[in-house]
Design a protein around this motif. Structure first.
Motif, PDB file in Angstrom:
ATOM      1  N   VAL A  34       0.865  -1.177   0.000  1.00  0.00           N
ATOM      2  CA  VAL A  34       0.000   0.000   0.000  1.00  0.00           C
ATOM      3  C   VAL A  34       0.899   1.224   0.000  1.00  0.00           C
ATOM      4  N   SER A  35       0.600   2.178  -0.864  1.00  0.00           N
ATOM      5  CA  SER A  35       1.413   3.395  -0.933  1.00  0.00           C
ATOM      6  C   SER A  35       1.231   4.206   0.353  1.00  0.00           C
ATOM      7  N   ALA A  36       2.231   5.029   0.663  1.00  0.00           N
ATOM      8  CA  ALA A  36       2.171   5.875   1.853  1.00  0.00           C
ATOM      9  C   ALA A  36       0.986   6.833   1.779  1.00  0.00           C
ATOM     10  N   ARG A  37       0.669   7.276   0.572  1.00  0.00           N
ATOM     11  CA  ARG A  37      -0.442   8.213   0.379  1.00  0.00           C
ATOM     12  C   ARG A  37      -1.790   7.557   0.701  1.00  0.00           C
ATOM     13  N   ASP A  38      -1.944   6.291   0.353  1.00  0.00           N
ATOM     14  CA  ASP A  38      -3.217   5.587   0.563  1.00  0.00           C
ATOM     15  C   ASP A  38      -3.312   4.880   1.922  1.00  0.00           C
ATOM     16  N   TRP A  39      -2.218   4.802   2.641  1.00  0.00           N
ATOM     17  CA  TRP A  39      -2.150   3.987   3.851  1.00  0.00           C
ATOM     18  C   TRP A  39      -3.185   4.374   4.909  1.00  0.00           C
ATOM     19  N   LEU A  40      -3.330   5.642   5.211  1.00  0.00           N
ATOM     20  CA  LEU A  40      -4.200   6.057   6.314  1.00  0.00           C
ATOM     21  C   LEU A  40      -5.677   5.745   6.089  1.00  0.00           C
ATOM     22  N   SER A  41      -6.088   5.571   4.860  1.00  0.00           N
ATOM     23  CA  SER A  41      -7.500   5.257   4.602  1.00  0.00           C
ATOM     24  C   SER A  41      -7.691   3.831   4.099  1.00  0.00           C
ATOM     25  N   HIS A  42      -6.626   3.058   4.062  1.00  0.00           N
ATOM     26  CA  HIS A  42      -6.699   1.695   3.541  1.00  0.00           C
ATOM     27  C   HIS A  42      -7.172   0.725   4.621  1.00  0.00           C
ATOM     28  N   ASP A  43      -7.878  -0.319   4.189  1.00  0.00           N
ATOM     29  CA  ASP A  43      -8.374  -1.344   5.108  1.00  0.00           C
ATOM     30  C   ASP A  43      -7.238  -2.001   5.898  1.00  0.00           C
ATOM     31  N   LEU A  44      -6.090  -2.218   5.262  1.00  0.00           N
ATOM     32  CA  LEU A  44      -4.969  -2.858   5.960  1.00  0.00           C
ATOM     33  C   LEU A  44      -4.464  -2.005   7.114  1.00  0.00           C
ATOM     34  N   HIS A  45      -4.580  -0.686   7.001  1.00  0.00           N
ATOM     35  CA  HIS A  45      -4.165   0.197   8.092  1.00  0.00           C
ATOM     36  C   HIS A  45      -4.970  -0.125   9.354  1.00  0.00           C
ATOM     37  N   PHE A  46      -6.269  -0.235   9.195  1.00  0.00           N
ATOM     38  CA  PHE A  46      -7.134  -0.505  10.342  1.00  0.00           C
ATOM     39  C   PHE A  46      -6.965  -1.944  10.833  1.00  0.00           C
ATOM     40  N   ARG A  47      -6.744  -2.850   9.904  1.00  0.00           N
ATOM     41  CA  ARG A  47      -6.501  -4.247  10.282  1.00  0.00           C
ATOM     42  C   ARG A  47      -5.211  -4.369  11.088  1.00  0.00           C
ATOM     43  N   MET A  48      -4.175  -3.655  10.669  1.00  0.00           N
ATOM     44  CA  MET A  48      -2.906  -3.671  11.401  1.00  0.00           C
ATOM     45  C   MET A  48      -3.051  -3.029  12.773  1.00  0.00           C
ATOM     46  N   LYS A  49      -3.802  -1.954  12.865  1.00  0.00           N
ATOM     47  CA  LYS A  49      -4.028  -1.303  14.168  1.00  0.00           C
ATOM     48  C   LYS A  49      -4.656  -2.301  15.147  1.00  0.00           C
ATOM     49  N   ARG A  50      -5.660  -3.037  14.681  1.00  0.00           N
ATOM     50  CA  ARG A  50      -6.307  -4.027  15.549  1.00  0.00           C
ATOM     51  C   ARG A  50      -5.331  -5.149  15.916  1.00  0.00           C
ATOM     52  N   LEU A  51      -4.556  -5.602  14.940  1.00  0.00           N
ATOM     53  CA  LEU A  51      -3.599  -6.683  15.187  1.00  0.00           C
ATOM     54  C   LEU A  51      -2.524  -6.249  16.170  1.00  0.00           C
ATOM     55  N   VAL A  52      -2.002  -5.046  16.000  1.00  0.00           N
ATOM     56  CA  VAL A  52      -0.963  -4.545  16.911  1.00  0.00           C
ATOM     57  C   VAL A  52      -1.541  -4.349  18.309  1.00  0.00           C
ATOM     58  N   SER A  53      -2.766  -3.857  18.403  1.00  0.00           N
ATOM     59  CA  SER A  53      -3.411  -3.693  19.708  1.00  0.00           C
ATOM     60  C   SER A  53      -3.574  -5.047  20.392  1.00  0.00           C
ATOM     61  N   PHE A  54      -4.006  -6.039  19.637  1.00  0.00           N
ATOM     62  CA  PHE A  54      -4.154  -7.401  20.158  1.00  0.00           C
ATOM     63  C   PHE A  54      -2.808  -7.947  20.616  1.00  0.00           C
ATOM     64  N   ALA A  55      -1.774  -7.759  19.793  1.00  0.00           N
ATOM     65  CA  ALA A  55      -0.436  -8.270  20.114  1.00  0.00           C
ATOM     66  C   ALA A  55       0.128  -7.600  21.360  1.00  0.00           C
ATOM     67  N   ARG A  56      -0.043  -6.304  21.471  1.00  0.00           N
ATOM     68  CA  ARG A  56       0.464  -5.598  22.665  1.00  0.00           C
ATOM     69  C   ARG A  56      -0.297  -6.031  23.912  1.00  0.00           C
ATOM     70  N   GLY A  57      -1.578  -6.293  23.754  1.00  0.00           N
ATOM     71  CA  GLY A  57      -2.349  -6.823  24.878  1.00  0.00           C
ATOM     72  C   GLY A  57      -1.828  -8.172  25.341  1.00  0.00           C
ATOM     73  N   LEU A  58      -1.419  -9.002  24.391  1.00  0.00           N
ATOM     74  CA  LEU A  58      -0.831 -10.293  24.750  1.00  0.00           C
ATOM     75  C   LEU A  58       0.453 -10.108  25.554  1.00  0.00           C
ATOM     76  N   THR A  59       1.299  -9.173  25.111  1.00  0.00           N
ATOM     77  CA  THR A  59       2.584  -8.979  25.798  1.00  0.00           C
ATOM     78  C   THR A  59       2.417  -8.330  27.162  1.00  0.00           C
ATOM     79  N   GLU A  60       1.309  -7.661  27.377  1.00  0.00           N
ATOM     80  CA  GLU A  60       1.066  -7.014  28.672  1.00  0.00           C
ATOM     81  C   GLU A  60       0.286  -7.925  29.611  1.00  0.00           C
TER      82      GLU A  60
END
Length: 146
Positions: free
Chosen positions: A106-132
């Motif tokens: 995904v280009s940097a220009r399209d990243w903030l509105s792309h579905d993968l951006h939101f999917r990654m946010k959820r995944l990273v939140s889940f992963a950080r919750g696991l580590t905590e």
């Protein structure tokens, strides 16, 4: 007919039938009939499913699905979460990690509105919750709440 259990034995007993291994705890010696004690607690529903599985195996039927086994989807999500954390620890951006994990650049220009951006946010939140400490919830399976 049920299998014969060792008379007078207290402790653990493993039963293997049709590729399924079940662990029994023999609580009291001298019991003639096989019985199951199920506490009426938060895990009651799972305990009933496991008891039915035991009954099926003892009566030489297919055991059926293991109610406490993690689903392939859950395992995949845990693997993705660990890989995302590895990427973040190595200094990669979420956009770069998404490209590797999901095979979609995904280009940097399209990243903030792309579905993968939101999917990654959820995944990273889940992963950080696991580590905590969230990883401990895996021990409560199948009642993890996620």
């Amino acid at each position: 007919m049920f299998i014969g259990l060792p008379a007078g034995r207290v402790g653990e007993l493993l039963i293997q039938r049709r590729g399924v291994v079940l662990r029994l705890h023999l609580a009291a010696p001298g019991i003639e009939a096989v019985s199951v004690v199920l506490p009426l607690d938060a895990l009651f529903e799972v305990r009933v499913q496991v008891a039915l599985r035991l009954w099926r195996v003892l009566t030489d039927r297919r055991a059926g699905p293991d109610p406490v086994k993690l689903s392939p989807e859950r395992v995949s999500r845990l693997i993705l979460a660990l890989r995302a954390l590895d990427g973040l620890d190595a200094g990669a951006t979420q956009r770069e990690i998404a490209g590797v994990l999901f095979g979609q650049k995904v280009s940097a220009r399209d990243w903030l509105s792309h579905d993968l951006h939101f999917r990654m946010k959820r995944l990273v939140s889940f992963a950080r919750g696991l580590t905590e400490g969230g990883y401990r919830r895996l021990l409560l399976h199948p009642f993890r709440g996620w």
